[in-house]
Design a protein around this motif. Sequence first.
Motif, PDB file in Angstrom:
ATOM      1  N   VAL A 230       0.849  -1.189   0.000  1.00 50.92           N
ATOM      2  CA  VAL A 230       0.000   0.000   0.000  1.00 50.92           C
ATOM      3  C   VAL A 230       0.884   1.239   0.000  1.00 50.92           C
ATOM      4  O   VAL A 230       1.729   1.414   0.880  1.00 50.92           O
ATOM      5  CB  VAL A 230      -0.927   0.029   1.232  1.00 50.92           C
ATOM      6  CG1 VAL A 230      -1.836   1.247   1.190  1.00 50.92           C
ATOM      7  CG2 VAL A 230      -1.741  -1.250   1.317  1.00 50.92           C
ATOM      8  N   GLY A 231       0.695   2.091  -1.000  1.00 53.17           N
ATOM      9  CA  GLY A 231       1.467   3.328  -1.092  1.00 53.17           C
ATOM     10  C   GLY A 231       0.568   4.543  -1.157  1.00 53.17           C
ATOM     11  O   GLY A 231      -0.634   4.462  -0.898  1.00 53.17           O
ATOM     12  N   ASP A 232       1.163   5.684  -1.509  1.00 54.32           N
ATOM     13  CA  ASP A 232       0.380   6.912  -1.574  1.00 54.32           C
ATOM     14  C   ASP A 232      -0.372   7.076  -2.891  1.00 54.32           C
ATOM     15  O   ASP A 232      -1.165   8.007  -3.040  1.00 54.32           O
ATOM     16  CB  ASP A 232       1.272   8.130  -1.329  1.00 54.32           C
ATOM     17  CG  ASP A 232       2.420   8.229  -2.323  1.00 54.32           C
ATOM     18  OD1 ASP A 232       2.514   7.350  -3.216  1.00 54.32           O
ATOM     19  OD2 ASP A 232       3.238   9.160  -2.206  1.00 54.32           O
ATOM     20  N   ILE A 235      -2.377   0.516  -4.681  1.00 59.46           N
ATOM     21  CA  ILE A 235      -2.300  -0.747  -3.948  1.00 59.46           C
ATOM     22  C   ILE A 235      -1.872  -1.801  -4.963  1.00 59.46           C
ATOM     23  O   ILE A 235      -2.532  -1.992  -5.985  1.00 59.46           O
ATOM     24  CB  ILE A 235      -3.641  -1.127  -3.317  1.00 59.46           C
ATOM     25  CG1 ILE A 235      -4.069  -0.084  -2.293  1.00 59.46           C
ATOM     26  CG2 ILE A 235      -3.553  -2.502  -2.655  1.00 59.46           C
ATOM     27  CD1 ILE A 235      -5.447  -0.326  -1.719  1.00 59.46           C
ATOM     28  N   LYS A 236      -0.743  -2.456  -4.701  1.00 60.90           N
ATOM     29  CA  LYS A 236      -0.181  -3.407  -5.650  1.00 60.90           C
ATOM     30  C   LYS A 236      -0.086  -4.789  -5.022  1.00 60.90           C
ATOM     31  O   LYS A 236       0.109  -4.929  -3.815  1.00 60.90           O
ATOM     32  CB  LYS A 236       1.212  -2.964  -6.100  1.00 60.90           C
ATOM     33  CG  LYS A 236       1.249  -1.597  -6.795  1.00 60.90           C
ATOM     34  CD  LYS A 236       2.670  -1.261  -7.217  1.00 60.90           C
ATOM     35  CE  LYS A 236       2.750   0.076  -7.934  1.00 60.90           C
ATOM     36  NZ  LYS A 236       4.136   0.404  -8.362  1.00 60.90           N
ATOM     37  N   VAL A 243       7.349 -10.341  -8.402  1.00 58.84           N
ATOM     38  CA  VAL A 243       6.728 -10.006  -9.687  1.00 58.84           C
ATOM     39  C   VAL A 243       5.327  -9.464  -9.418  1.00 58.84           C
ATOM     40  O   VAL A 243       4.511 -10.117  -8.760  1.00 58.84           O
ATOM     41  CB  VAL A 243       6.659 -11.226 -10.612  1.00 58.84           C
ATOM     42  CG1 VAL A 243       5.968 -10.865 -11.931  1.00 58.84           C
ATOM     43  CG2 VAL A 243       8.052 -11.785 -10.867  1.00 58.84           C
ATOM     44  N   GLU A 244       5.042  -8.261  -9.944  1.00 56.81           N
ATOM     45  CA  GLU A 244       3.748  -7.635  -9.703  1.00 56.81           C
ATOM     46  C   GLU A 244       2.659  -8.214 -10.594  1.00 56.81           C
ATOM     47  O   GLU A 244       2.887  -8.469 -11.791  1.00 56.81           O
ATOM     48  CB  GLU A 244       3.818  -6.128  -9.912  1.00 56.81           C
ATOM     49  CG  GLU A 244       2.496  -5.423  -9.594  1.00 56.81           C
ATOM     50  CD  GLU A 244       2.455  -3.967 -10.038  1.00 56.81           C
ATOM     51  OE1 GLU A 244       1.389  -3.336  -9.870  1.00 56.81           O
ATOM     52  OE2 GLU A 244       3.467  -3.478 -10.574  1.00 56.81           O
ATOM     53  N   ASN A 245       1.474  -8.371 -10.036  1.00 57.52           N
ATOM     54  CA  ASN A 245       0.278  -8.688 -10.806  1.00 57.52           C
ATOM     55  C   ASN A 245      -0.332  -7.355 -11.234  1.00 57.52           C
ATOM     56  O   ASN A 245      -1.143  -6.766 -10.523  1.00 57.52           O
ATOM     57  CB  ASN A 245      -0.693  -9.499  -9.956  1.00 57.52           C
ATOM     58  CG  ASN A 245      -1.982  -9.841 -10.683  1.00 57.52           C
ATOM     59  OD1 ASN A 245      -2.154  -9.481 -11.857  1.00 57.52           O
ATOM     60  ND2 ASN A 245      -2.892 -10.509 -10.010  1.00 57.52           N
ATOM     61  N   THR A 246       0.081  -6.859 -12.402  1.00 60.05           N
ATOM     62  CA  THR A 246      -0.315  -5.517 -12.831  1.00 60.05           C
ATOM     63  C   THR A 246      -1.817  -5.402 -13.061  1.00 60.05           C
ATOM     64  O   THR A 246      -2.386  -4.316 -12.927  1.00 60.05           O
ATOM     65  CB  THR A 246       0.446  -5.130 -14.108  1.00 60.05           C
ATOM     66  OG1 THR A 246       0.233  -6.131 -15.114  1.00 60.05           O
ATOM     67  CG2 THR A 246       1.940  -5.005 -13.826  1.00 60.05           C
ATOM     68  N   ALA A 247      -2.469  -6.525 -13.389  1.00 59.40           N
ATOM     69  CA  ALA A 247      -3.913  -6.482 -13.625  1.00 59.40           C
ATOM     70  C   ALA A 247      -4.675  -6.193 -12.337  1.00 59.40           C
ATOM     71  O   ALA A 247      -5.808  -5.704 -12.378  1.00 59.40           O
ATOM     72  CB  ALA A 247      -4.382  -7.804 -14.229  1.00 59.40           C
ATOM     73  N   ALA A 248      -4.041  -6.480 -11.187  1.00 62.03           N
ATOM     74  CA  ALA A 248      -4.707  -6.262  -9.901  1.00 62.03           C
ATOM     75  C   ALA A 248      -4.361  -4.906  -9.285  1.00 62.03           C
ATOM     76  O   ALA A 248      -4.855  -4.587  -8.204  1.00 62.03           O
ATOM     77  CB  ALA A 248      -4.333  -7.378  -8.932  1.00 62.03           C
ATOM     78  N   ARG A 250      -4.445  -1.224  -8.165  1.00 57.53           N
ATOM     79  CA  ARG A 250      -5.602  -0.389  -7.877  1.00 57.53           C
ATOM     80  C   ARG A 250      -5.151   1.029  -7.533  1.00 57.53           C
ATOM     81  O   ARG A 250      -4.302   1.229  -6.655  1.00 57.53           O
ATOM     82  CB  ARG A 250      -6.372  -0.996  -6.696  1.00 57.53           C
ATOM     83  CG  ARG A 250      -7.551  -0.177  -6.222  1.00 57.53           C
ATOM     84  CD  ARG A 250      -8.263  -0.948  -5.129  1.00 57.53           C
ATOM     85  NE  ARG A 250      -8.887  -0.074  -4.164  1.00 57.53           N
ATOM     86  CZ  ARG A 250      -9.283  -0.442  -2.963  1.00 57.53           C
ATOM     87  NH1 ARG A 250      -9.083  -1.687  -2.581  1.00 57.53           N
ATOM     88  NH2 ARG A 250      -9.852   0.396  -2.140  1.00 57.53           N
ATOM     89  N   LEU A 251      -5.711   1.998  -8.244  1.00 57.57           N
ATOM     90  CA  LEU A 251      -5.425   3.404  -7.974  1.00 57.57           C
ATOM     91  C   LEU A 251      -6.268   3.855  -6.793  1.00 57.57           C
ATOM     92  O   LEU A 251      -7.483   3.617  -6.752  1.00 57.57           O
ATOM     93  CB  LEU A 251      -5.737   4.257  -9.204  1.00 57.57           C
ATOM     94  CG  LEU A 251      -5.497   5.770  -9.065  1.00 57.57           C
ATOM     95  CD1 LEU A 251      -4.007   6.051  -8.912  1.00 57.57           C
ATOM     96  CD2 LEU A 251      -6.062   6.503 -10.291  1.00 57.57           C
TER      97      LEU A 251
END
Length: 263
Positions: A230-232, A235-236, A243-248, A250-251
């Motif tokens: 969780v960032g500013d 949410i990744k 490895v990031e799930n880019t489809a998930a 969330r802005l």
Amino acid sequence: MGSRSGAMPWAVVLLLLVIICAISFGLGKVGQNLFGGSMLGHCKILNIANLQDLQTTQTGFVYYDGNTVSCIGSDGNTRWSYLVGVNAGFRATDYGVAAWSGNTITLIDAQTGATTYNGTLDEAVQGAYIGDRYTAILTGESGASSSTMMLMENGGRQVNRILLDDVLVVDYGFYSNGTLLWVMVCDTNGTVPVCNIQTYKPSREIVGSISDTQQLVYAVSFQSSQVCVVGDTYIKLYDYAGVENTAARRLIAKGSVRSFLAS
């Protein structure tokens, strides 16, 4: 005189009132047995003088009054107290309480209040976290650019020392049933701050890493097969290999991070 049809005899009315009261009393006792207290609940007021810090656990809370660390159970009663002195810090988890002042650190069992470790380290203690099997202790001088993460078994045997050079340590803890350590750091040396979440086996060096150059990271949550960051801005979701799930991805709206972390 004619009879007043439809009027209920007083004896019947009194009998109904007695039955209603008996049913209400019985339901109240059932609720008390099911929920362990009054149907309306209860609370206990504690007068704590000079409260300086308070942290919650699953079974109550722990507080520091400037001289003593005390554990309060869910019933509002004091389970144990430990004298740590002035200018101390502490961190409470479900497994125990780590309390420190200067170079001295004490590990306290969450249930009994017994001391499982007490010692003086080479450097000042900046923080500590007790897990199911291991304890992580962050040491280093205040304001220094480098620090050291010391890992020990909860009984006090040291198993590893990790040098965290030229980074700011944001947070740390354990996951995977307490067998793995995670450390979130921020590198501010470049033009853009870089947040890294590094994972370790207690007796080995780093085994995984997640790097985020798009935002400042506020919190990390380790789930069964993925890591939620969780960032500013986002949410990744990552796998344990980083490895990031880019489809998930969330802005998140501006200002919603605090409400997300509080939920």
